[in-house]
Design a protein around this motif. Sequence first.
Motif, PDB file in Angstrom:
ATOM      1  N   ARG A 279       0.807  -1.226  -0.127  1.00  0.00           N
ATOM      2  CA  ARG A 279       0.204  -0.027   0.028  1.00  0.00           C
ATOM      3  C   ARG A 279       0.734   1.174   0.051  1.00  0.00           C
ATOM      4  O   ARG A 279       1.814   1.368   0.935  1.00  0.00           O
ATOM      5  N   GLN A 280       0.583   2.154  -0.951  1.00  0.00           N
ATOM      6  CA  GLN A 280       1.649   3.343  -1.125  1.00  0.00           C
ATOM      7  C   GLN A 280       1.706   4.383   0.104  1.00  0.00           C
ATOM      8  O   GLN A 280       2.498   4.902   0.244  1.00  0.00           O
ATOM      9  N   THR A 281       0.458   4.460   0.738  1.00  0.00           N
ATOM     10  CA  THR A 281       0.540   5.375   1.754  1.00  0.00           C
ATOM     11  C   THR A 281       1.538   5.072   3.163  1.00  0.00           C
ATOM     12  O   THR A 281       1.915   5.708   3.656  1.00  0.00           O
ATOM     13  N   ASP A 282       1.268   3.634   3.405  1.00  0.00           N
ATOM     14  CA  ASP A 282       2.059   3.091   4.741  1.00  0.00           C
ATOM     15  C   ASP A 282       2.778   1.929   4.440  1.00  0.00           C
ATOM     16  O   ASP A 282       3.190   1.479   5.393  1.00  0.00           O
ATOM     17  N   GLU A 309       1.661  -1.582 -10.336  1.00  0.00           N
ATOM     18  CA  GLU A 309       2.932  -1.973 -10.065  1.00  0.00           C
ATOM     19  C   GLU A 309       3.966  -0.803 -10.309  1.00  0.00           C
ATOM     20  O   GLU A 309       5.278  -1.223 -10.569  1.00  0.00           O
ATOM     21  N   SER A 310       3.409   0.415 -10.421  1.00  0.00           N
ATOM     22  CA  SER A 310       4.229   1.782 -10.730  1.00  0.00           C
ATOM     23  C   SER A 310       5.437   1.697  -9.945  1.00  0.00           C
ATOM     24  O   SER A 310       6.868   1.781 -10.240  1.00  0.00           O
ATOM     25  N   LEU A 311       5.432   1.367  -8.577  1.00  0.00           N
ATOM     26  CA  LEU A 311       6.438   1.590  -7.723  1.00  0.00           C
ATOM     27  C   LEU A 311       7.032   0.094  -7.259  1.00  0.00           C
ATOM     28  O   LEU A 311       8.161  -0.088  -6.655  1.00  0.00           O
ATOM     29  N   THR A 312       6.148  -0.731  -7.230  1.00  0.00           N
ATOM     30  CA  THR A 312       6.592  -2.141  -6.659  1.00  0.00           C
ATOM     31  C   THR A 312       7.435  -3.030  -7.779  1.00  0.00           C
ATOM     32  O   THR A 312       7.922  -4.055  -7.065  1.00  0.00           O
ATOM     33  N   ALA A 313       7.355  -2.907  -8.858  1.00  0.00           N
ATOM     34  CA  ALA A 313       7.773  -3.474  -9.982  1.00  0.00           C
ATOM     35  C   ALA A 313       9.404  -3.525  -9.734  1.00  0.00           C
ATOM     36  O   ALA A 313       9.944  -2.568  -9.392  1.00  0.00           O
ATOM     37  N   ILE A 314      10.153  -4.648  -9.628  1.00  0.00           N
ATOM     38  CA  ILE A 314      11.590  -4.771  -9.281  1.00  0.00           C
ATOM     39  C   ILE A 314      11.863  -4.581  -8.044  1.00  0.00           C
ATOM     40  O   ILE A 314      12.672  -5.343  -7.227  1.00  0.00           O
ATOM     41  N   ARG A 315      11.514  -3.400  -7.630  1.00  0.00           N
ATOM     42  CA  ARG A 315      12.019  -2.892  -6.150  1.00  0.00           C
ATOM     43  C   ARG A 315      11.395  -3.957  -4.967  1.00  0.00           C
ATOM     44  O   ARG A 315      12.267  -3.907  -3.973  1.00  0.00           O
ATOM     45  N   CYS A 316      10.429  -4.580  -4.975  1.00  0.00           N
ATOM     46  CA  CYS A 316      10.086  -5.586  -4.196  1.00  0.00           C
ATOM     47  C   CYS A 316      10.646  -6.770  -4.007  1.00  0.00           C
ATOM     48  O   CYS A 316      10.362  -7.790  -3.668  1.00  0.00           O
TER      49      CYS A 316
END
Length: 534
Positions: A279-282, A309-316
């Motif tokens: 979840r992007q807020t927390d 998946e804008s922020l979660t791709a690869i980074r997670c």
Amino acid sequence: MPPIRTSKPPTEPAEEPTCRECRQTAHVLGIKIDRVKKGDLVAHERLCQGLDPTGKPLGLPTACLAPGCEITADGALAWVHHYRRVHTISISLEFTLKQLRLRYQKDLLPDFDMNAGWGSHLTKQSPFFASLEIQKLHNESSNPWSFTPKHKDVLQKFRSSFREFFGATPLSFHQHVSDISPILVARVITFLEENSVEPVSGKITASQRKAPQFAAFEGQFGAYYGPLAHGGSNNESHRIGPTPIILSLDLASNKEKLKTKFKSLVKAGYIAVIMEVVRQTDGHILSQLQWEAICQCCQSTGLYLIVDESLTAIRCGAPFGHQLPQFCNYKPSFVFFGKALSPGLGIFWDGVRIDRFEVGERADVLALWDFLPSLVQEPAATLRSWGTIVLAQREDWPKRAKNVGRILRDVLREMYPGVDLRGEAALIYIPTTVSRIADVIGAATPTYCRWMPYLDLGMMEERQVRAMFGTQSHSLRQTLKVTLGRMNKFCIICSEEAADSFDFCERCCGHICSVCKGEDGSSFQRHSEGRYLA
Ligand SMILES: [Zn+2]
Ligand SMILES: [Zn+2]
Ligand SMILES: [Zn+2]
Ligand SMILES: [Zn+2]
């Protein structure tokens, strides 16, 4: 008093000249004694890559380190001549391979900028240099007119590279992920219904066709406009248009209630529900049970499932966040991707509800689909995205994300025992109260600050990363300031990008915004009184 030694102890006269970096003798390196005297061994030493962790000599670099230079040379002297002639760099005792690397390969450095363009950059390498083919195409695409015939071919190669790495096929491309509209998704579905070889049951309803909408789970990525302008609590005053339906994640813990809700959404014209696994807020992570309940209820009620998946791709720590082991039993219908991968909509052919369609040759269907939009994507955006995937695959960035995340989380737990760290792998959520005194630039959200570190080699070396924190980090930060040549203009206290004036703190090499400077709190005092980095 012991005698003071004024000269080196005598060495064995027969000792052979040896490289101090890789410890190989001139003989083994193929350098004849007369050439040693002429400086061949010294040249080798300045370009030698030393030993790998197992003690194996790494030899000299095989390709020129300068981006875009395609030269390969043999032998140290050839390299010395090449750098002097082509790049006007003289390799010397002061300017060895190490400095050369720092000059060209900024990805070997650590960085306390964990905003990385709001997560837009996964690396400091240029994706246009990911392969010679991409580099060549990028040069050629500077003339859009002459590039037109090649564009389709590039798109096809990009799509197959994307599918190989992520398992999804990119369908449409956008300026920003919030440009993806429910109308587009409804169009994709009617297109598949029209082109399915076998007739499909459960076609989209009249209301879904006439006025399609998205619903979203709470705490979602806070876009300021478009169908994604749901989640950020700071967005309410900016929101234009109808109030979106926001679902509580608790609903997903009760399958019957969820099913009833989804049924009513379909009836009201909702075409899809958007969600994120982190979840992007927390930084709260979805549970496996919730994920499976959502997938099953979408499948049975006629609602399509989109994972943002804008922020979660690869980074997670997986190509897509929803591909982490606990979520592997189901695939969504669509994904939104963005940031380092130029924004777009991808489809999972075997995802929720899409698996009903029998479309025959996918390449033919895609060609037909591409015929509908007037311009598929600008070549530069395709090449950037393609280059990023090539690098991510070659260097296994999901694995790097796990390592980088682990190192930073270890450091933070040691510095702030009991700190509540959230998110997954290299998408780190840290309480704002802690991020304000950690002397690191993050990406602000109201109660948690997101840290989105670069997934570069410089962040993989634990010793280097640790050296960025605490009172000893002053010299490394100074080196970074000089070597990187630019400091991100985000406030090192509040992690906000402010348009007004900044103070630059020479000690921690961070900017401090006027709001934080004007505050009574102790955050700014730490910097003004030199209690920084402690
Ligand atoms: Zn050597
Ligand atoms: Zn070169
Ligand atoms: Zn500030
Ligand atoms: Zn400071």
